[in-house]
Scaffold this motif. Sequence first.
Motif, PDB file in Angstrom:
ATOM      1  N   ALA A 215      -8.653  27.844 -25.498  1.00  0.00           N
ATOM      2  CA  ALA A 215      -8.116  27.292 -26.741  1.00  0.00           C
ATOM      3  C   ALA A 215      -9.130  27.427 -27.876  1.00  0.00           C
ATOM      4  CB  ALA A 215      -7.732  25.832 -26.546  1.00  0.00           C
ATOM      5  N   HIS A 216     -10.390  27.187 -27.580  1.00  0.00           N
ATOM      6  CA  HIS A 216     -11.438  27.364 -28.595  1.00  0.00           C
ATOM      7  C   HIS A 216     -11.507  28.818 -29.057  1.00  0.00           C
ATOM      8  CE1 HIS A 216     -15.367  27.676 -30.469  1.00  0.00           C
ATOM      9  NE2 HIS A 216     -15.675  28.599 -29.562  1.00  0.00           N
ATOM     10  N   LEU A 217     -11.456  29.739 -28.110  1.00  0.00           N
ATOM     11  CA  LEU A 217     -11.493  31.160 -28.468  1.00  0.00           C
ATOM     12  C   LEU A 217     -10.286  31.547 -29.314  1.00  0.00           C
ATOM     13  CD1 LEU A 217     -12.659  32.563 -25.014  1.00  0.00           C
ATOM     14  CD2 LEU A 217     -14.045  32.415 -27.095  1.00  0.00           C
ATOM     15  N   GLN A 218      -9.138  30.989 -28.987  1.00  0.00           N
ATOM     16  CA  GLN A 218      -7.937  31.248 -29.789  1.00  0.00           C
ATOM     17  C   GLN A 218      -8.115  30.726 -31.217  1.00  0.00           C
ATOM     18  OE1 GLN A 218      -5.337  29.239 -26.917  1.00  0.00           O
ATOM     19  NE2 GLN A 218      -4.098  31.104 -26.823  1.00  0.00           N
ATOM     20  N   ALA A 219      -8.661  29.525 -31.337  1.00  0.00           N
ATOM     21  CA  ALA A 219      -8.851  28.940 -32.664  1.00  0.00           C
ATOM     22  C   ALA A 219      -9.890  29.716 -33.471  1.00  0.00           C
ATOM     23  CB  ALA A 219      -9.289  27.480 -32.524  1.00  0.00           C
ATOM     24  N   SER A 220     -10.887  30.272 -32.785  1.00  0.00           N
ATOM     25  CA  SER A 220     -11.976  30.977 -33.473  1.00  0.00           C
ATOM     26  C   SER A 220     -11.653  32.423 -33.789  1.00  0.00           C
ATOM     27  CB  SER A 220     -13.251  30.912 -32.618  1.00  0.00           C
ATOM     28  OG  SER A 220     -13.647  29.588 -32.377  1.00  0.00           O
ATOM     29  N   PHE A 221     -10.921  33.087 -32.885  1.00  0.00           N
ATOM     30  CA  PHE A 221     -10.735  34.536 -33.019  1.00  0.00           C
ATOM     31  C   PHE A 221      -9.278  34.974 -33.009  1.00  0.00           C
ATOM     32  CE2 PHE A 221     -14.743  33.701 -30.740  1.00  0.00           C
ATOM     33  CZ  PHE A 221     -15.639  34.202 -31.683  1.00  0.00           C
ATOM     34  N   GLY A 222      -8.355  34.069 -32.721  1.00  0.00           N
ATOM     35  CA  GLY A 222      -6.956  34.421 -32.612  1.00  0.00           C
ATOM     36  C   GLY A 222      -6.518  34.488 -31.169  1.00  0.00           C
ATOM     37  N   THR A 223      -5.235  34.519 -30.957  1.00  0.00           N
ATOM     38  CA  THR A 223      -4.684  34.648 -29.610  1.00  0.00           C
ATOM     39  C   THR A 223      -4.809  36.089 -29.137  1.00  0.00           C
ATOM     40  OG1 THR A 223      -2.477  35.175 -30.416  1.00  0.00           O
ATOM     41  CG2 THR A 223      -3.014  32.837 -30.126  1.00  0.00           C
ATOM     42  N   ALA A 224      -4.473  36.304 -27.887  1.00  0.00           N
ATOM     43  CA  ALA A 224      -4.505  37.664 -27.355  1.00  0.00           C
ATOM     44  C   ALA A 224      -3.593  38.590 -28.139  1.00  0.00           C
ATOM     45  CB  ALA A 224      -4.109  37.653 -25.881  1.00  0.00           C
ATOM     46  N   ALA A 225      -2.511  38.053 -28.669  1.00  0.00           N
ATOM     47  CA  ALA A 225      -1.553  38.878 -29.414  1.00  0.00           C
ATOM     48  C   ALA A 225      -1.916  39.037 -30.878  1.00  0.00           C
ATOM     49  CB  ALA A 225      -0.156  38.267 -29.295  1.00  0.00           C
ATOM     50  N   SER A 226      -2.938  38.318 -31.330  1.00  0.00           N
ATOM     51  CA  SER A 226      -3.253  38.364 -32.769  1.00  0.00           C
ATOM     52  C   SER A 226      -4.725  38.621 -33.041  1.00  0.00           C
ATOM     53  CB  SER A 226      -2.835  37.046 -33.429  1.00  0.00           C
ATOM     54  OG  SER A 226      -3.545  35.945 -32.874  1.00  0.00           O
ATOM     55  N   GLY A 227      -5.322  39.491 -32.235  1.00  0.00           N
ATOM     56  CA  GLY A 227      -6.676  39.934 -32.527  1.00  0.00           C
ATOM     57  C   GLY A 227      -7.779  39.228 -31.781  1.00  0.00           C
ATOM     58  N   GLY A 228      -7.460  38.292 -30.892  1.00  0.00           N
ATOM     59  CA  GLY A 228      -8.475  37.578 -30.139  1.00  0.00           C
ATOM     60  C   GLY A 228      -8.806  38.253 -28.823  1.00  0.00           C
ATOM     61  N   VAL A 229      -9.285  37.468 -27.874  1.00  0.00           N
ATOM     62  CA  VAL A 229      -9.627  37.999 -26.552  1.00  0.00           C
ATOM     63  C   VAL A 229      -8.340  38.326 -25.807  1.00  0.00           C
ATOM     64  CG1 VAL A 229     -10.756  37.521 -24.353  1.00  0.00           C
ATOM     65  CG2 VAL A 229     -11.770  36.675 -26.484  1.00  0.00           C
ATOM     66  N   ARG A 230      -8.195  39.576 -25.402  1.00  0.00           N
ATOM     67  CA  ARG A 230      -6.977  40.010 -24.714  1.00  0.00           C
ATOM     68  C   ARG A 230      -7.106  40.000 -23.206  1.00  0.00           C
ATOM     69  NH1 ARG A 230      -5.499  45.803 -26.479  1.00  0.00           N
ATOM     70  NH2 ARG A 230      -3.867  45.456 -24.938  1.00  0.00           N
ATOM     71  N   PHE A 231      -8.327  40.161 -22.700  1.00  0.00           N
ATOM     72  CA  PHE A 231      -8.512  40.402 -21.274  1.00  0.00           C
ATOM     73  C   PHE A 231      -9.431  39.351 -20.656  1.00  0.00           C
ATOM     74  CE2 PHE A 231      -7.941  44.560 -23.367  1.00  0.00           C
ATOM     75  CZ  PHE A 231      -6.747  44.954 -22.767  1.00  0.00           C
ATOM     76  N   TYR A 232      -8.985  38.807 -19.526  1.00  0.00           N
ATOM     77  CA  TYR A 232      -9.763  37.815 -18.783  1.00  0.00           C
ATOM     78  C   TYR A 232      -9.860  38.252 -17.326  1.00  0.00           C
ATOM     79  CZ  TYR A 232      -9.121  34.697 -22.808  1.00  0.00           C
ATOM     80  OH  TYR A 232      -9.126  34.142 -24.061  1.00  0.00           O
ATOM     81  N   ALA A 233     -11.084  38.260 -16.796  1.00  0.00           N
ATOM     82  CA  ALA A 233     -11.297  38.601 -15.388  1.00  0.00           C
ATOM     83  C   ALA A 233     -11.481  37.342 -14.567  1.00  0.00           C
ATOM     84  CB  ALA A 233     -12.527  39.494 -15.244  1.00  0.00           C
ATOM     85  N   LEU A 234     -10.922  37.351 -13.372  1.00  0.00           N
ATOM     86  CA  LEU A 234     -11.035  36.214 -12.458  1.00  0.00           C
ATOM     87  C   LEU A 234     -12.353  36.307 -11.695  1.00  0.00           C
ATOM     88  CD1 LEU A 234      -7.343  36.145 -11.180  1.00  0.00           C
ATOM     89  CD2 LEU A 234      -8.400  34.639 -12.888  1.00  0.00           C
TER      90      LEU A 234
END
Length: 556
Positions: free
Chosen positions: A195-214
């Motif tokens: 949620a912090h990353l979304q607020a800082s950089f955008g959602t995956a669909a709007s220019g933020g972090v798109r990829f997450y590894a487990l």
Amino acid sequence: MPCRHHRPLLCLLVAGCAGSAAAAVNVSVDAAADVRPFSPLIFGINYGDAARNAVIGYPLRRWGGNSTTRYNWQVDVHSTADDWYYENIPGASDRSQVPPLGNAADAFVSATRGWGGEVLLTIPTIGWTPRADSPQSHPYFAGFSVAKYGAQQSTDPWDPDAGNGVRSNGTLITGNDPHDTSSAVTPAFWTPWIAHLQASFGTAASGGVRFYALDNEVMLWNSTHRDVHPAPTTYDETWAKALAYGSAIKQQDPAAQVLGPVTWGYCDLFGSAADDCMDGSDRSAHGGLAFVAWYLQQVCANPLPGGARVVDYLDLHYYPQGQNVSMSDDDSSATAARRLRALKELYDPAWVSESWLADLGDFDANHYSKPQLIRRARAWIDQYCPGTRLAITEYRWGNDGTASGAVAQAELFGLFAREGVDMATRWVAPEANTRVERAFQLFLDYDGAGGRVQGSSVRAVSANVDQVGAYAFSSGARTLLLLTNKTASAQDVNVAFAASPGAQWTLYGFDASQPVHEIASGTLAGTSLSLTALPAMSASLLVISGNDVIFRDGFD
């Protein structure tokens, strides 16, 4: 026929133009056959200097590795685990905000998105994170305190209380308390970070972090992170964590793409840590299926509500195991030849690895001694979970200064495109102005003006792949041909095209002594072209255009 020379070693063959002593290698190209669109995400890296990364323009940058398995985003502290005395190392010094201002993760994302690169961020799933009260200076919290657990074989030179977890007599310390360094956490600990990353950089669909590894190399937790996870990881644990953490990621950011299981190498393609490499009771309890095949089966058998998958990319790591092939400065003729032959471990079903993998035998349908990694993984995908993408997020074919490593890196890009790898990140980004960096430049900016290789892989066949590798690409009105000279002598190449690819050609390339540069150019009439004296241990990119449409900038 014009032949402009920027170096005397290569020209269009005409009468009286002397070639090298060896017979020419024939290469055929058919731009209408074996067409496979490929993603620019195959040109990714792990970490690297942010300023240099921006200059090269890497399309993808991974935050991964052992230190990310235990990263506390709330206080910017990571565990060094077995890499360095199981210590909690702080980042930002001001913990008055959550996460701290200037924390490493935010800086990583900001820098990468700043040059237009995509971010692949590791979400820890081990269930432990460094304690929030971890000291900001020595002595740090350590997994195996000498004061608590006794004398040990080795200690941190800067902190004599931080041991390596091995007693003076060589036995491992067991039964330590994970709470010495870490706090137990659940998936709920990580959703506020996203949620912090979304607020800082955008959602995956709007220019933020798109990829997450487990996480990272889960089947090595019982060694790398044995201070908190001493038990060998199993099939069931890995899948349960994938389902729990992947679901949490998708719930927080539905457009995010999730990667798993993030294997460490060859053995955990086939078995769990509990099986101690390939086959054992854990595998037997799961229908005898190779671990990765079973994992894929679970992905497709357990969709999320609405039909989305919990894992979108099959994420593998692969380091060739031949002597001095992977993490080595050795560039001797024997090692160079072995390093380049090891490329066959990715695709050749008949190739027997020149390493300990050959000792695994060829006694059943898995053909253990014959890795064919990419084709094996794609076959499992097709059988058990069609549509899953394929990522290789750690690999290395020689250290940065090796000439053969640079040629191998260039050929790896051709293989990734041809064989259907959707994402790849080298461990780690090559140092500035090194030989291996030249391979990235050849694909990302071959002319110094933004010209890059993209579009589709198409058919190219070399009559002698041990001498010259050949990989062709189609992009708009351009046909591009990568030629790798894998030998210690100059090579002549005769290229035959199935149809006329265009009128104008330019050859770019690098070798052990020369960075990426324009070598020669000319006009092509007909469907054949002969090149003479491609330099020893080199990679050359032939760019042919008619009514050209140049693709530059961006990573679409």
